[in-house]
Design an enzyme around this catalytic site. Structure first.
Site, PDB file in Angstrom:
ATOM      1  N   GLY A 113      -4.316  -6.318  -5.973  1.00  0.00           N
ATOM      2  CA  GLY A 113      -4.624  -5.602  -4.737  1.00  0.00           C
ATOM      3  C   GLY A 113      -6.025  -5.018  -4.797  1.00  0.00           C
ATOM      4  CG  ASP A 114      -6.932  -1.479  -2.560  1.00  0.00           C
ATOM      5  OD1 ASP A 114      -5.856  -1.564  -3.197  1.00  0.00           O
ATOM      6  OD2 ASP A 114      -7.235  -0.484  -1.885  1.00  0.00           O
ATOM      7  N   GLY A 115      -7.154  -2.097  -5.744  1.00  0.00           N
ATOM      8  CA  GLY A 115      -7.453  -1.394  -7.005  1.00  0.00           C
ATOM      9  C   GLY A 115      -7.757  -2.379  -8.121  1.00  0.00           C
ATOM     10  CG  ASP A 139       0.029  -0.777  -0.531  1.00  0.00           C
ATOM     11  OD1 ASP A 139       1.266  -0.724  -0.418  1.00  0.00           O
ATOM     12  OD2 ASP A 139      -0.586  -0.288  -1.491  1.00  0.00           O
ATOM     13  NE  ARG A 174      24.566  11.890  10.868  1.00  0.00           N
ATOM     14  CZ  ARG A 174      25.434  11.582   9.922  1.00  0.00           C
ATOM     15  NH1 ARG A 174      25.416  10.382   9.366  1.00  0.00           N
ATOM     16  NH2 ARG A 174      26.309  12.464   9.515  1.00  0.00           N
TER      17      ARG A 174
HETATM   18  O1  F6P Z   1       0.417  -0.415  -4.053  1.00  0.00           O
HETATM   19  C1  F6P Z   1       1.727  -0.876  -3.967  1.00  0.00           C
HETATM   20  C2  F6P Z   1       2.719   0.231  -4.017  1.00  0.00           C
HETATM   21  O2  F6P Z   1       4.014  -0.307  -3.868  1.00  0.00           O
HETATM   22  C3  F6P Z   1       2.474   1.357  -3.004  1.00  0.00           C
HETATM   23  O3  F6P Z   1       2.892   1.009  -1.698  1.00  0.00           O
HETATM   24  C4  F6P Z   1       3.255   2.488  -3.645  1.00  0.00           C
HETATM   25  O4  F6P Z   1       2.740   3.745  -3.289  1.00  0.00           O
HETATM   26  C5  F6P Z   1       3.039   2.248  -5.116  1.00  0.00           C
HETATM   27  O5  F6P Z   1       2.686   0.888  -5.267  1.00  0.00           O
HETATM   28  C6  F6P Z   1       4.217   2.570  -5.995  1.00  0.00           C
HETATM   29  O6  F6P Z   1       3.864   2.330  -7.314  1.00  0.00           O
HETATM   30  P1  F6P Z   1       4.854   2.450  -8.552  1.00  0.00           P
HETATM   31  O7  F6P Z   1       5.338   1.056  -8.844  1.00  0.00           O
HETATM   32  O8  F6P Z   1       3.993   2.970  -9.639  1.00  0.00           O
HETATM   33  O9  F6P Z   1       5.972   3.348  -8.179  1.00  0.00           O
END
Ligand code: F6P
Length: 359
Positions: A113-115, A139, A174
């Site tokens: 992903g971006d990171g 995401d 609800r």
């Molecule tokens: O980036 C993908 C993602 O699933 C995000 O949507 C979410 O905030 C995060 O990773 C959750 O990461 P982890 O697997 O560390 O709980």
């Protein structure tokens, strides 16, 4: 000329990763006769001793693997080779690069992903590695790319959840709140909310007011409906601007809790009974949809063809219903979020969905 290429999956897993590894292996071996090395657990496989890698051939992919969620290579979203320090106090990037050299790889395919793209950009620059990236992330926030692997499945899971929440919401009169993932982007929430018939969709990009939420619920009631569906993205803030988060036992602070916050607030201001469902990792582990398998297949083949053309430092992307590629430097470290003028915001408004304070 024969080549030896490496492939790894990095960051949070998602549906479609096995399908993309398969596609790249098929293309590299069947078309070009190359050797493919799968690197385990993101870059961790390159620092383990002995190296944690495996030869990949079409024979490794029986009929079932491409249909399964997860990544059989393993992944990790914790270790950052430029931040993680070994006992000598230095970062681990040199060890990762040493592992890469030991394998004598001609090129690397990084699926992330971006990171991950940002990390892989720094690593490949430092090590002068021939790199091709493939975007994956539920995401869907990779720049210049309409669809990342895993996103379609995540939206499908969230839409199915709304399908299942609606009947029980109606039975008990609800307001049902569905908290979905997506980090700082509201793509999953907006898309599943429209597809799943939500009345209120809250995304991090657009501020909201509890007063407007209350008005929307009143409107639904006055139109004779006894229940409501609300989708909220995990990084939406509380009305006072603070983030809802949870401190885990490992000391990390992670997103979570905005659904519970809204549940209490909506109950207080509307006197409507509320319940919360936190969808969590179900969005990542499901069986890939046909679209995710399709994109994974197209991306895998294209990435190998880029290596064949020796076109490096590129990321494969999906634009206007076809695969193309963009410069890694133009997308690394950036993230695609929803703008107020997004066409889907207009669709939501047209349906009478409350999507926040737009003016
Ligand atoms: O980036 C993908 C993602 O699933 C995000 O949507 C979410 O905030 C995060 O990773 C959750 O990461 P982890 O697997 O560390 O709980």
């Amino acid at each position: 000329m024969s080549k030896k290429i490496g492939i790894l999956t990095s960051g949070g897993d998602c549906a479609g990763l096995n399908a993309v590894i398969r596609a790249a292996t098929f293309r590299a071996v069947n078309k070009y006769g190359w050797k493919v090395i799968g690197i385990k657990d993101g870059t961790l496989g390159l620092i383990s001793k002995p190296l944690d890698v495996l030869d990949l051939t079409p024979r490794d992919f029986d009929g079932s693997l491409m249909r399964m969620g997860g990544t059989f290579l393993g992944s990790n979203n914790k270790s950052h080779p430029f931040k993680t320090t070994n006992n000598k106090g230095s970062n681990l990037s040199n060890q990762v690069l040493k592992g890469f050299k030991e394998l004598s790889l001609d090129a690397l395919i990084g699926i992330g992903g971006d990171g991950s793209m940002k990390i892989l950009q720094s690593l490949t620059k430092k090590g002068n590695i021939n790199f091709v990236g493939i975007p994956k992330t539920i995401d869907n926030d990779v720049m210049q790319n309409e669809l990342s692997i895993g996103y379609d499945t995540a939206v499908d899971v969230a839409t199915n959840a709304l399908d299942m929440l609606q009947p029980t919401a109606a039975s008990h009169r609800r307001a049902m709140i569905l908290e979905v993932m997506g980090r700082d982007a509201g793509h999953i929430a907006l898309n599943s909310g429209i597809a799943g018939g939500a009345d209120i969709i809250l995304i991090p990009e657009i501020p909201y007011s509890l007063k407007s939420i209350s008005k929307q619920i009143e409107k639904i009631r006055s139109q004779g409906r006894n229940h409501a569906l609300i989708v909220v993205a995990e990084s939406v803030r509380k009305e006072n601007g603070s983030k809802a988060s949870v401190k885990f036992i490992d000391g990390e602070i992670r997103l979570g809790g905005i659904g519970a916050y809204l549940s209490d607030e909506i109950y207080k201001i509307t006197n409507t009974e509320t319940r919360v469902t936190v969808l969590g990792h179900l969005q990542r582990g499901a069986q890939p949809t046909h679209r995710d398998r399709l994109i994974a297949s197209a991306f895998g083949v294209y990435a190998v063809d880029l290596i064949h053309k020796e076109k490096y430092n590129r990321v494969v992307v999906w634009q206007n219903r076809e695969v193309t590629d963009v410069d890694l430097n133009s997308i690394a470290g950036k993230s695609k979020t929803i703008k107020k003028h997004d066409p889907l915001i207009k669709v939501a408004q047209g349906l009478g969905i409350y999507v926040g304070e737009l003016s």
